[in-house]
Write a protein that holds these residues in place. Structure first.
Motif, short mmCIF file in Angstrom:
data_model
loop_
_atom_site.label_atom_id
_atom_site.label_comp_id
_atom_site.label_asym_id
_atom_site.label_seq_id
_atom_site.Cartn_x
_atom_site.Cartn_y
_atom_site.Cartn_z
N SER A 127 0.83 -1.20 0.00
CA SER A 127 0.00 0.00 0.00
C SER A 127 0.87 1.26 0.00
N ILE A 128 0.42 2.27 -0.74
CA ILE A 128 1.10 3.56 -0.80
C ILE A 128 0.31 4.55 0.06
N SER A 129 0.99 5.15 1.02
CA SER A 129 0.32 6.06 1.95
C SER A 129 0.05 7.42 1.31
N GLU A 148 11.17 12.36 -5.39
CA GLU A 148 9.94 11.61 -5.20
C GLU A 148 8.89 11.95 -6.27
N GLU A 185 6.24 6.95 -4.23
CA GLU A 185 6.62 6.87 -2.81
C GLU A 185 5.42 7.14 -1.90
N TYR A 186 4.66 8.18 -2.27
CA TYR A 186 3.46 8.58 -1.53
C TYR A 186 2.45 9.17 -2.50
N HIS A 187 1.21 9.27 -2.01
CA HIS A 187 0.22 10.13 -2.65
C HIS A 187 0.24 11.45 -1.88
N THR A 214 -3.25 5.46 5.50
CA THR A 214 -3.42 4.36 4.55
C THR A 214 -4.80 4.44 3.92
#
Length: 205
Positions: A47-49, A59, A64-66, A95
């Motif tokens: 899962s991407i946080s 990034e 890496e993230y939303h 999450t």
């Protein structure tokens, strides 16, 4: 995003796929173990946080993230769209619920890398999840790993060690403990847990 299903509905619809949470103190090697596992089994979905933190130059949004605004994060929390969330160093991380549920419904094993508070929240929002604690071989080894990173000040390292004492004391809250003595052994043990069918209940070991 559509309205998220309640935790009980999630438990009914994911079938035999399993949600696994990997937690443990900072410096114990969680990210290294996950990277090694996904090299061997890329079908395991990580899962991407979402985060309110600004992206660093290296990034990419969605990798890496939303990256979201504070207002967007507030909306996600208000609508129950986050399985767990926490604030760290002035930024919030969480999450997203929908992508996790969608992968589980599709039969893919899902893996979350979370700190202690996040793992505790998952225990509440998705009680069928398997919680795995990654422990250091010894306290001395954890101190060595954190101290030799060379990327943080001594004050930050000390704060991480203080937090690690709290996290280590919570080991009994998890379903399984894996001691990080060998990367290959830890990878294989975690892979066994991640790919095991979910029966909606986890026997603590």
């Amino acid at each position: 995003m559509p309205n998220a299903p309640a935790a009980t509905e999630v438990g009914r619809t994911v079938g035999a796929s399993r949600l696994t949470v990997l937690s443990g103190p900072s410096g114990v090697g969680k990210s290294t173990v996950i990277a090694e596992l996904r090299k061997q089994r890329p079908e395991v979905w990580l899962s991407i946080s979402v985060t309110t933190r600004k992206p660093r130059p290296s990034e990419t949004d969605g990798v890496e993230y939303h990256f979201v605004t504070d207002a967007e994060f507030d909306r996600l929390v208000a609508e129950g769209q986050l399985l767990e969330w926490a604030e760290f160093a002035g930024n919030r991380y969480g999450t997203p619920r929908v992508p996790v549920v969608e992968r589980l419904r599709a039969g893919r094993p899902v893996l979350l890398e979370l700190e202690l508070n996040g793992a505790r929240q998952i225990r509440t929002t998705m009680p069928e999840a398997c919680l795995v604690f990654l422990a250091p071989p010894s306290w001395e080894e954890l101190v060595r790993r954190l101290s030799q990173r060379g990327t943080e000040s001594s004050e930050v390292v000390q704060r991480r060690l203080e937090t690690a004492r709290v996290e280590l004391a919570a080991e009994k809250e998890f379903d399984h403990t894996i001691v990080n003595t060998s990367l290959e052994e830890v990878r294989d043990r975690l892979l066994t847990l991640v790919t095991a069918p979910s029966n909606g209940a986890n026997a603590r070991r």
